[in-house]
Design a protein around this motif. Structure first.
Motif, mmCIF file in Angstrom:
data_model
loop_
_atom_site.group_PDB
_atom_site.id
_atom_site.type_symbol
_atom_site.label_atom_id
_atom_site.label_comp_id
_atom_site.label_asym_id
_atom_site.label_seq_id
_atom_site.Cartn_x
_atom_site.Cartn_y
_atom_site.Cartn_z
ATOM 1 N N GLU A 1 44.727 45.861 -1.022
ATOM 2 C CA GLU A 1 45.936 45.067 -1.274
ATOM 3 C C GLU A 1 46.529 45.367 -2.649
ATOM 4 N N GLU A 2 45.693 45.788 -3.600
ATOM 5 C CA GLU A 2 46.150 46.008 -4.971
ATOM 6 C C GLU A 2 46.301 47.481 -5.345
ATOM 7 N N ALA A 3 46.029 48.381 -4.419
ATOM 8 C CA ALA A 3 46.071 49.808 -4.716
ATOM 9 C C ALA A 3 47.470 50.228 -5.162
ATOM 10 N N ASP A 4 47.509 51.041 -6.215
ATOM 11 C CA ASP A 4 48.766 51.570 -6.739
ATOM 12 C C ASP A 4 48.426 52.801 -7.574
ATOM 13 N N MET A 5 48.542 53.960 -6.956
ATOM 14 C CA MET A 5 48.147 55.199 -7.640
ATOM 15 C C MET A 5 48.952 55.448 -8.906
ATOM 16 N N ALA A 6 50.196 55.005 -8.946
ATOM 17 C CA ALA A 6 51.021 55.199 -10.136
ATOM 18 C C ALA A 6 50.425 54.468 -11.336
ATOM 19 N N GLN A 7 49.694 53.390 -11.085
ATOM 20 C CA GLN A 7 49.057 52.629 -12.159
ATOM 21 C C GLN A 7 47.565 52.935 -12.263
ATOM 22 N N GLY A 8 47.091 53.923 -11.512
ATOM 23 C CA GLY A 8 45.680 54.294 -11.569
ATOM 24 C C GLY A 8 44.769 53.302 -10.870
ATOM 25 N N ARG A 9 45.305 52.566 -9.903
ATOM 26 C CA ARG A 9 44.524 51.570 -9.154
ATOM 27 C C ARG A 9 44.222 52.159 -7.773
ATOM 28 N N LEU A 10 42.981 52.582 -7.596
ATOM 29 C CA LEU A 10 42.544 53.321 -6.413
ATOM 30 C C LEU A 10 41.853 52.389 -5.427
ATOM 31 N N SER A 11 42.285 52.411 -4.173
ATOM 32 C CA SER A 11 41.682 51.579 -3.133
ATOM 33 C C SER A 11 40.255 52.031 -2.849
ATOM 34 N N HIS A 12 39.380 51.052 -2.640
ATOM 35 C CA HIS A 12 37.999 51.376 -2.277
ATOM 36 C C HIS A 12 37.924 51.973 -0.876
ATOM 37 N N ARG A 13 39.018 51.909 -0.121
ATOM 38 C CA ARG A 13 39.058 52.475 1.230
ATOM 39 C C ARG A 13 39.718 53.854 1.286
ATOM 40 N N SER A 14 40.279 54.312 0.184
ATOM 41 C CA SER A 14 40.889 55.640 0.168
ATOM 42 C C SER A 14 39.772 56.689 0.240
ATOM 43 N N PRO A 15 40.097 57.916 0.628
ATOM 44 C CA PRO A 15 39.036 58.937 0.702
ATOM 45 C C PRO A 15 38.261 59.095 -0.616
ATOM 46 N N LEU A 16 38.973 59.135 -1.737
ATOM 47 C CA LEU A 16 38.278 59.264 -3.023
ATOM 48 C C LEU A 16 37.512 57.986 -3.354
ATOM 49 N N GLY A 17 38.105 56.841 -3.077
ATOM 50 C CA GLY A 17 37.429 55.562 -3.333
ATOM 51 C C GLY A 17 36.136 55.444 -2.547
ATOM 52 N N VAL A 18 36.174 55.812 -1.277
ATOM 53 C CA VAL A 18 34.966 55.764 -0.435
ATOM 54 C C VAL A 18 33.895 56.694 -1.007
ATOM 55 N N ALA A 19 34.309 57.897 -1.410
ATOM 56 C CA ALA A 19 33.349 58.870 -1.948
ATOM 57 C C ALA A 19 32.734 58.391 -3.265
ATOM 58 N N LEU A 20 33.492 57.664 -4.072
ATOM 59 C CA LEU A 20 33.000 57.231 -5.384
ATOM 60 C C LEU A 20 32.072 56.018 -5.322
ATOM 61 N N MET A 21 32.258 55.161 -4.326
ATOM 62 C CA MET A 21 31.484 53.913 -4.269
ATOM 63 C C MET A 21 29.979 54.186 -4.312
ATOM 64 N N GLY A 22 29.315 53.486 -5.248
ATOM 65 C CA GLY A 22 27.867 53.583 -5.382
ATOM 66 C C GLY A 22 27.381 54.761 -6.214
ATOM 67 N N LYS A 23 28.274 55.649 -6.586
ATOM 68 C CA LYS A 23 27.870 56.817 -7.378
ATOM 69 C C LYS A 23 27.787 56.441 -8.859
ATOM 70 N N THR A 24 27.210 57.346 -9.660
ATOM 71 C CA THR A 24 27.037 57.094 -11.089
ATOM 72 C C THR A 24 27.582 58.257 -11.901
#
Length: 156
Positions: free
Chosen positions: A111-134
């Motif tokens: 609901e808050e995703a906005d790539m122009a402001q650097g706000r990446l959705s946890h459901r986007s391809p990159l967001g999904v790949a990043l979740m849980g990583k370090t």
């Protein structure tokens, strides 16, 4: 946090509640007044003002229902507390493989995703790949442009 859940920040929830209140009180009243005026003009079958007011009323009620659903179904999250793994609320700096250019993202609910402001959705391809990583991990994503790899430079 569950992958399929929807998340919003407390700030977004407050903004939605303010918008909802405005729509339910002021805007609804305006549209009802417009409908009453349009009805007073006579024959409703060819009354453009009436049909326009009805369309506006439909759009308003649809937006109210959507906001109510978002508020009810979403889980409120706070900013990440500096954990080492990426989660909703984390700020992440990544660099694309083979590039020194860094990109910073905040992981947010869709609901808050906005790539122009650097706000990446946890459901986007990159967001999904990043979740849980370090920090230091490399993630691969598939996009219409092909496969891309990103290295996690930092996590806040």
């Amino acid at each position: 946090m569950q992958k399929d859940d929807e998340y919003i920040s407390i700030e977004r929830k407050k903004a939605l509640e303010i918008e909802l209140h405005e729509l339910q009180t002021v805007k609804r009243k305006e549209i009802l007044e417009n409908l009453e005026y349009a009805k007073s003009l006579g024959d409703l079958s060819e009354n453009a003002e009436y049909h326009q007011a009805r369309d506006e009323q439909g759009k308003l009620e649809e937006r109210i229902a959507k906001i109510e659903h978002i508020i009810k179904a979403s889980k409120v999250i706070s900013k990440a507390t500096g954990g080492t793994s990426i989660d909703i609320g984390s700020k992440v700096v990544v660099s694309k493989a083979g590039s020194d250019q860094k990109q910073e993202y905040e992981i947010v609910g869709s609901e808050e995703a906005d790539m122009a402001q650097g706000r990446l959705s946890h459901r986007s391809p990159l967001g999904v790949a990043l979740m849980g990583k370090t920090k230091g991990d490399v993630v691969d994503i598939e996009s219409p442009r092909g496969k891309s790899s990103y290295k996690i430079v930092s996590v806040e």
